[in-house]
Design an enzyme around this catalytic site. Sequence first.
Site, PDB file in Angstrom:
ATOM      1  N   ARG A  51       0.856  -1.198   0.000  1.00 34.08           N
ATOM      2  CA  ARG A  51       0.000   0.000   0.000  1.00 34.08           C
ATOM      3  C   ARG A  51       0.889   1.245   0.000  1.00 34.08           C
ATOM      4  NH1 ARG A  51      -1.429   1.645   4.608  1.00 34.08           N
ATOM      5  NH2 ARG A  51      -2.168  -0.343   5.393  1.00 34.08           N
ATOM      6  N   TYR A 103     -16.506  16.831 -15.135  1.00 34.74           N
ATOM      7  CA  TYR A 103     -16.930  15.431 -15.197  1.00 34.74           C
ATOM      8  C   TYR A 103     -18.019  15.163 -14.150  1.00 34.74           C
ATOM      9  CZ  TYR A 103     -16.460  10.361 -14.724  1.00 34.74           C
ATOM     10  OH  TYR A 103     -16.709   9.019 -14.655  1.00 34.74           O
ATOM     11  N   ASP A 175      -7.420  18.884 -14.262  1.00 34.56           N
ATOM     12  CA  ASP A 175      -7.720  17.521 -14.713  1.00 34.56           C
ATOM     13  C   ASP A 175      -7.376  17.470 -16.203  1.00 34.56           C
ATOM     14  OD1 ASP A 175      -8.967  15.249 -15.771  1.00 34.56           O
ATOM     15  OD2 ASP A 175     -10.618  15.320 -14.335  1.00 34.56           O
ATOM     16  N   LYS A 200      -8.654   6.562 -19.237  1.00 33.83           N
ATOM     17  CA  LYS A 200      -8.999   7.091 -20.559  1.00 33.83           C
ATOM     18  C   LYS A 200      -7.791   7.017 -21.496  1.00 33.83           C
ATOM     19  CE  LYS A 200     -12.761   7.785 -18.231  1.00 33.83           C
ATOM     20  NZ  LYS A 200     -13.080   9.037 -17.567  1.00 33.83           N
TER      21      LYS A 200
END
Length: 383
Positions: A51, A103, A175, A200
């Site tokens: 992690r 978004y 973004d 994406k």
Amino acid sequence: MKENSKFGTRAIHAGQSPDSATGAIMTPVYQTSTYAQSSPGKFIKNYDYSRSANPTRTALEANIASLEGGSYGIAFSSGCAALDATLHLLSAGDHVVLGDDVYGGTFRLFEMVYKQLGINYTMVDMTDRASFEAGFNKQTKLVWLETPTNPMLKLIDIGLASELAKKHGALLAVDNTFATPYLQTPLALGADIVSHSSTKYIGGHSDVVGGVLVTNSSELADKLHYIQNAVGAVPAPWDCFLLLRSTKTLHVRMKQHCENARQIASFLEGHSEVEKAIYPGLESFPQHGLAKEQMKDFGGMISMIVRGGLPKAKSVLEKVKIFSCAESLGGVESLIEHPAIMTHATIPKAQREALGIADGLIRLSVGIEDVDDLIQDLSQALA
Ligand SMILES: *Cc1c(COP(=O)(O)O)cnc(C)c1O
């Protein structure tokens, strides 16, 4: 690889060198949760638990950081997790200036999750300096924007956003999912943090969900790494491997996405069934000048409004044979979708209409198939 290598070289090599254990050219999938220590608390190679850090993830983080011209990359299990980590930099009472056309999942995180934790936001039209600036108040700590926006492909001047954010003592996060670092590098224009949904274009093959943040500030990087480990929304080693494979072709894919989109946009603009074609590369695009200044090319996303409203839009989406009717974007295959019913259904109707998300609006994610076939497909679907 030299520090000043060009984009395509960095895409293939940055963050990666032959594996020290075996000489493997490709960074292995370090599918391990934990690491042996030579003595309690003494790590063999800086790794103790996956992690906190994992070598496949370290390579991906360095690779994307390099493409964005940044010093630090921090990878997450989704684009939404990357946004969530950024919002964890804030405290109750802080305020965010948010683009009015972000978004849907970004809007949802602000409205449904963070508002009740005391983080407020104001959505503004960032294409207009006065309305942009009117969105700030004394508590503003962050500006979050996308450019081009989704689905109207509005462009925000990143330099202006940086100037306003600095003036008001706020951080600027951009973004960069739609443009990718191939088309624009917001850190060079004054952003403090760049965010991606690597699901994406970075991933590019519609087979991974992921996110990443990049910054040049060691202070921000320390905080974000701390949050990454503390919250734990980290990507699996296998997904990091897939994304490393993807970024090796990012420049080649983006060139073809842009070339195909350019041809399709001009085909659509001249089509009698199309009321309006929206693409930053078109001369008719209101911000074409800013697009030329801020972006290297115009991207693979196109929106259009068809004549005949919802019935016509639905029929186009049903008739396509190469384009698939699906959400998401940025893959090698072409996708088509209806924002009002699909991706932007969570945005209230009045707000959708104010943004121009009409019932006849269709969004295309232009893939890298042969463009003649794509044009023929749209032609028969529009007929
Ligand atoms: C998809 C998307 C996101 C969210 O990313 P996930 O990987 O789906 O969590 C954020 N911003 C933009 C612009 C996106 O297209």
